[in-house]
Design an enzyme around this catalytic site. Structure first.
Site, mmCIF file in Angstrom:
data_model
loop_
_atom_site.group_PDB
_atom_site.id
_atom_site.type_symbol
_atom_site.label_atom_id
_atom_site.label_comp_id
_atom_site.label_asym_id
_atom_site.label_seq_id
_atom_site.Cartn_x
_atom_site.Cartn_y
_atom_site.Cartn_z
ATOM 1 N N ASP A 127 62.178 22.831 10.072
ATOM 2 C CA ASP A 127 61.409 23.992 10.492
ATOM 3 C C ASP A 127 62.201 25.243 10.128
ATOM 4 O OD1 ASP A 127 59.213 25.265 11.880
ATOM 5 O OD2 ASP A 127 60.677 25.796 13.411
ATOM 6 N N ASP B 273 58.739 17.942 12.661
ATOM 7 C CA ASP B 273 58.898 18.986 11.655
ATOM 8 C C ASP B 273 60.277 18.745 11.048
ATOM 9 O OD1 ASP B 273 59.044 21.199 10.026
ATOM 10 O OD2 ASP B 273 58.111 22.538 11.486
ATOM 11 N N THR C 215 62.167 26.432 6.672
ATOM 12 C CA THR C 215 62.755 26.065 5.378
ATOM 13 C C THR C 215 63.280 27.280 4.636
ATOM 14 O OG1 THR C 215 61.232 24.186 5.236
ATOM 15 C CG2 THR C 215 62.333 24.831 3.218
ATOM 16 N N LYS D 97 54.563 35.368 19.715
ATOM 17 C CA LYS D 97 54.061 35.219 18.345
ATOM 18 C C LYS D 97 52.554 35.401 18.327
ATOM 19 C CE LYS D 97 53.896 32.338 14.252
ATOM 20 N NZ LYS D 97 54.063 30.989 13.664
ATOM 21 N N ASP E 185 63.603 18.361 3.456
ATOM 22 C CA ASP E 185 62.338 18.128 4.166
ATOM 23 C C ASP E 185 61.880 16.679 3.998
ATOM 24 O OD1 ASP E 185 60.951 21.062 4.881
ATOM 25 O OD2 ASP E 185 62.330 21.145 3.196
#
Length: 368
Positions: A147, A144, A149, A293, A52
């Site tokens: 994305d 990101d 993780t 979502k 990250d």
């Protein structure tokens, strides 16, 4: 690339996403084989890894080199607080090493590399530079770095997402999916069994085109156009034939409401649960038809989780709105403010309209 608007920005963005995808594959292989020594938890208990921070540092450095650090505003997920702690010297060292190994390979992707390895302070500076709040005016890169993780840590699907927002509108989007199969039928198996995997998808707003390139491997060089091919959403309009994508995790999405809505609309296939923005890749390439979502109460969607994927799906022919049928608004800062209950992404208006109608007819939707 051609001389159209944003061509230089898109060229650099695609190349840097290829670069960091290559780095992430190596880091993931190391995590899976050696354990989670360099995996930390954020305040919301979600994991963060050296990948990250390393992706954020590398992308920040490249964008600053090409467009000038004074001219680059980056909205990104990670901060430098953990890395700046005195007891994180080993973690910082691992990040700095990973960043330098990554940037050393930049010429293979048609990018500049540093004259000399970056030190701790320059890596911290590159990560910390990504602290923009976005907004309705000006130009903002949105990143990101990894994305999904949790999928990354588990050796599963994840994505690297980079978008450019100008005056509140998403202008270009690039989505790197290092473990995504090049053939739809392989989705039913774990990625370690794929014969060919990894791609970068990208699009420019208003072009009506979305493209996909395979990742390069080994000693290969990124030679444009790198076998790029146009991708397009599925033509399926019958819910009974449609495949629904949804998140693997239940922590920030309402699986039970989605399941009830799918039944009402007439979706018969079991959901395809995938980590990360790879769900948008599946819609854009025609491997699935629907992504829904509905966040649980109190959860706010962040722009870096959607900007790149939303644009790619739209340019590939898809339709994306919130649950009230309104366009997603990326002009309000870090969050998708004003979002009506959830996000609906479909391959076309026929499926999208049926889902929106079912939401309005549902009593339970008012509780979201």
């Amino acid at each position: 690339m051609d001389d159209e608007r944003y061509s230089r920005e898109l060229d650099v963005a695609v190349r840097v996403v290829h670069l960091v995808c290559c780095m992430c594959r190596k880091v993931q292989e190391g995590l899976v084989s050696s354990g989670n020594e360099h995996v930390k938890s954020k305040d919301d208990d979600s994991p963060v890894t050296i990948a990250d921070w390393s992706v954020q540092a590398a992308v920040s450095w490249v964008l600053s080199e090409y467009f000038g650090s004074q001219n680059v505003s980056v909205v990104a997920e990670e901060d430098v607080e953990t890395l700046s702690n005195a007891d994180s010297a080993g973690l910082l060292g691992a990040v700095v090493s990973t960043v330098n190994e990554c940037l050393a390979e930049a010429p293979k992707f048609g990018l500049k590399r540093p004259d000399k390895p970056l030190g701790n302070s320059l890596v911290i500076k590159a990560i910390g530079r990504c602290n923009s709040g976005g907004g309705p005016a000006g130009r903002h890169w949105v990143l990101d770095p990894v994305d999904g993780t949790l999928g990354f840590v588990r050796g599963d699907q994840y994505a690297i997402a980079l978008a450019l927002i100008e005056d509140g509108q998403v202008s270009l989007g690039v989505l790197g999916c290092p473990n995504y199969p090049m053939r739809k039928e392989w989705l039913n198996y774990h990625h370690k069994h794929y014969q060919s995997k990894g791609c970068v998808m990208y699009a420019r707003a208003g072009s009506g085109k979305a493209w996909m390139q395979p990742l390069i491997h080994g000693d290969e060089k990124l030679e444009w156009p790198n076998s790029a091919k146009l991708i397009q959403v599925s033509s399926i309009g019958d819910p009974a034939l449609a495949t629904l994508c949804e998140s693997v995790q239940k922590t920030n999405t309402n699986h039970s409401f989605t399941a009830g809505l799918a039944l009402t609309v007439g979706i018969r296939k079991p959901p395809l649960r995938i980590y990360s923005m790879v769900k948008y890749a599946a819609i854009a390439r025609g491997d699935a038809e629907i992504f829904m979502k509905f966040a649980r109460a109190g959860y706010k969607e962040k722009i870096w989780d959607h900007a790149a994927g939303v644009l790619i799906v739209k340019e590939a022919g898809g339709v994306i709105t919130d649950a009230g049928g309104h366009p997603l608004d990326f002009s309000k800062g870090v969050y998708l403010e004003g979002l009506d209950r959830g996000i609906i992404a479909c391959c076309g208006s026929q499926l999208h309209d049926k889902i929106i109608s079912a939401i309005f007819a549902s009593r339970d939707s008012s509780k979201l």
